[in-house]
Design a protein around this motif. Structure first.
Motif, short mmCIF file in Angstrom:
data_model
loop_
_atom_site.label_atom_id
_atom_site.label_comp_id
_atom_site.label_asym_id
_atom_site.label_seq_id
_atom_site.Cartn_x
_atom_site.Cartn_y
_atom_site.Cartn_z
N PHE A 13 4.16 1.90 1.76
CA PHE A 13 3.39 2.45 0.73
C PHE A 13 2.20 1.78 0.50
O PHE A 13 2.21 0.34 0.39
N TYR A 14 1.34 2.49 -0.04
CA TYR A 14 0.03 1.99 -0.71
C TYR A 14 -0.74 2.74 -1.60
O TYR A 14 -0.22 3.98 -2.05
N VAL A 15 -1.95 2.68 -2.41
CA VAL A 15 -2.34 3.17 -3.41
C VAL A 15 -3.97 3.73 -2.77
O VAL A 15 -4.50 2.64 -2.30
N LYS A 16 -4.11 4.86 -3.41
CA LYS A 16 -5.54 5.30 -3.07
C LYS A 16 -6.61 4.93 -4.29
O LYS A 16 -6.74 5.87 -5.11
N ARG A 17 -6.91 3.93 -4.16
CA ARG A 17 -7.72 3.27 -5.41
C ARG A 17 -9.05 4.04 -5.50
O ARG A 17 -9.61 4.30 -6.67
N GLN A 18 -9.57 4.61 -4.39
CA GLN A 18 -10.64 5.50 -4.82
C GLN A 18 -10.70 6.93 -5.37
O GLN A 18 -11.61 7.55 -5.83
N VAL A 49 0.01 7.34 -5.15
CA VAL A 49 0.80 6.53 -4.19
C VAL A 49 0.79 7.36 -3.00
O VAL A 49 1.26 8.35 -2.78
N MET A 50 0.46 6.48 -1.92
CA MET A 50 0.66 7.20 -0.41
C MET A 50 1.35 6.53 0.37
O MET A 50 1.96 5.33 -0.05
N GLY A 51 2.08 7.24 1.44
CA GLY A 51 3.08 6.60 2.24
C GLY A 51 2.65 6.64 3.72
O GLY A 51 1.60 7.62 4.06
N ARG A 52 3.10 5.69 4.67
CA ARG A 52 2.45 5.57 6.02
C ARG A 52 3.66 5.33 6.90
O ARG A 52 4.36 4.35 6.74
N ILE A 53 3.90 6.15 7.90
CA ILE A 53 4.90 6.00 8.72
C ILE A 53 4.32 5.35 10.00
O ILE A 53 3.55 6.24 10.79
N THR A 54 4.91 4.46 10.79
CA THR A 54 4.32 4.02 11.88
C THR A 54 5.49 4.21 13.00
O THR A 54 6.70 3.12 12.70
N ILE A 55 5.35 4.57 14.19
CA ILE A 55 6.30 4.34 15.31
C ILE A 55 5.68 4.28 16.46
O ILE A 55 4.87 5.08 17.10
N ASN A 56 5.98 3.26 17.04
CA ASN A 56 5.60 3.00 18.59
C ASN A 56 4.04 3.18 19.07
O ASN A 56 3.61 4.03 19.68
N GLY A 57 3.20 2.84 18.05
CA GLY A 57 1.77 3.36 17.88
C GLY A 57 1.23 4.42 17.32
O GLY A 57 0.16 4.75 17.39
N TRP A 74 0.14 -2.22 -9.33
CA TRP A 74 0.32 -2.00 -8.05
C TRP A 74 0.39 -3.38 -7.32
O TRP A 74 -0.76 -4.15 -7.48
N ASP A 75 1.37 -3.91 -6.52
CA ASP A 75 1.47 -5.11 -5.96
C ASP A 75 0.98 -4.64 -4.46
O ASP A 75 1.97 -4.45 -3.64
N ALA A 76 -0.10 -4.84 -3.85
CA ALA A 76 -0.32 -4.51 -2.59
C ALA A 76 0.45 -5.33 -1.60
O ALA A 76 0.68 -4.73 -0.44
N LYS A 77 0.52 -6.72 -1.69
CA LYS A 77 1.27 -7.32 -0.83
C LYS A 77 2.70 -6.90 -0.54
O LYS A 77 3.18 -6.82 0.53
N ALA A 78 3.30 -6.56 -1.61
CA ALA A 78 4.78 -6.25 -1.61
C ALA A 78 4.93 -4.79 -1.38
O ALA A 78 6.18 -4.16 -1.23
N ASN A 79 3.80 -3.88 -1.47
CA ASN A 79 3.96 -2.59 -1.28
C ASN A 79 4.93 -1.72 -2.17
O ASN A 79 5.57 -0.71 -2.00
N LYS A 80 4.58 -2.15 -3.58
CA LYS A 80 5.58 -1.46 -4.34
C LYS A 80 4.89 -2.00 -5.99
O LYS A 80 4.07 -2.62 -5.99
N ALA A 81 5.49 -1.43 -6.82
CA ALA A 81 4.92 -1.77 -8.19
C ALA A 81 5.36 -3.27 -8.81
O ALA A 81 6.68 -3.52 -8.30
N ALA A 82 4.73 -3.96 -9.28
CA ALA A 82 5.02 -5.32 -9.58
C ALA A 82 5.73 -5.30 -10.99
O ALA A 82 5.71 -4.69 -11.88
#
Length: 312
Positions: free
Chosen positions: A10-15, A24-32, A48-56
């Motif tokens: 998970f990450y945030v769209k700061r722009q 808050v956005m989500g990203r799924i990755t599977i085999n490239g 938002w805690d960018a390193k932990a991918n969640k709210a601090a």
């Protein structure tokens, strides 16, 4: 092997920050492969805690956000497991679509547009012109570009479409693509045809864009005076190809035919009556309606100039 590469982050769209809140956005990755989606949540930028991918922190706000994110991650994991058990090849896009309810039983916007184009293409040469097909295809591609630009997806379910979607689409066409209002109006007509089709077929309970309208503003079309047209006919041109284009324009002016109708003319379409006067008898490219046009002297001169050069 595939299951070991499955990740949800998970990450945030700061722009897109508004009043200190970021989506808050989500990203799924599977085999490239990778696919992104909106979590339909917002959080204070400072939280938002960018390193932990969640709210601090342990505040009620943070707990609420993180609990919802965990539920999203769990549901995505279930869809991933289901697809792995069913399919031999699983991509991030397939998992995303399954999570958002865009499975086999849910109709997609571009999927429907592509099916419409396939049916339209079969009618080209019968009761449809290829130029019309190409026009629809360009509108479809603009819509696909918008989905990639705004939502980072290759398609979207009809049930996800809200009024906000078409409003953002208009802004995209105007600012990013730099299109004029007339072109935007035409593009929206094609989009609204798809949503009306979905509504008519019962895929959605109501057309989300019903009543939405963009006024088309066109430049005033002026006409050439007789002296201006004569100047076009008399001007010396730099090369043969430019001369052909000029003569085609003049032929259209003296016959009233569209460029598409002139392009498809053959000698078989030119008929001579009992008085020795020539007439064009053909059918309109766009409507198939028959027409009869007498060749005026200027048009007949052009016909004689090219009759031994072009199609018989």
């Amino acid at each position: 092997m595939q299951r070991s590469t499955f990740k949800v982050l998970f990450y945030v769209k700061r722009q897109s920050e508004k009043s200190g809140q970021v989506p808050v956005m989500g990203r799924i990755t599977i085999n490239g492969t990778m696919s992104q989606f909106s979590c339909k949540l917002s959080v204070r930028s400072s939280l938002w805690d960018a390193k932990a991918n969640k709210a601090a922190g342990r505040s009620l706000e943070s707990q609420r956000i993180n609990e919802k994110l965990e539920n999203i991650k769990t549901n995505i994991g279930k869809q991933y497991q289901r697809l792995c058990d069913r399919d031999s090849y699983v991509t991030a896009e397939k998992v995303r679509n399954a999570f958002l309810g865009m499975g086999d039983d849910c109709r997609l916007l571009l999927q429907t547009f592509d099916e419409y184009l396939a049916g339209f293409l079969k009618r080209v040469g019968k009761d449809r012109a290829y130029s019309s097909y190409d026009n629809y295809r360009k509108r479809r591609n603009r819509l696909a570009s918008f989905l990639e630009y705004e939502y980072h997806v290759k398609d979207i379910a009809f049930k996800e479409l809200k009024r906000e979607f078409v409003e953002k689409f208009v802004v995209y066409l105007s600012t990013v693509k730099g299109l004029a209002s007339g072109t935007i109006h035409s593009t929206l007509k094609k989009l609204k045809l798809m949503t009306y089709t979905a509504y008519k077929n019962g895929w959605i309970p109501a057309d989300p864009f019903a009543g939405f309208y963009v006024k088309a503003e066109y430049s005033e079309r002026r006409y050439l005076s007789a002296s201006e047209l004569q100047a076009v006919m008399d001007v010396r041109l730099p090369n043969y190809r430019t001369g052909i284009n000029r003569d085609a324009f003049v032929f259209c002016a003296f016959t009233g035919l569209s460029h598409a109708d002139v392009v498809k003319l053959t000698h078989a379409d030119i008929h001579t009556d009992d008085n020795g006067e020539r007439w064009i008898i053909d059918r309109r490219q766009k409507t198939g309606t028959q027409f009869r046009v007498k060749l005026l002297p200027a048009a007949e001169m052009l016909y004689k100039r090219y009759k031994d050069t072009y199609r018989t």
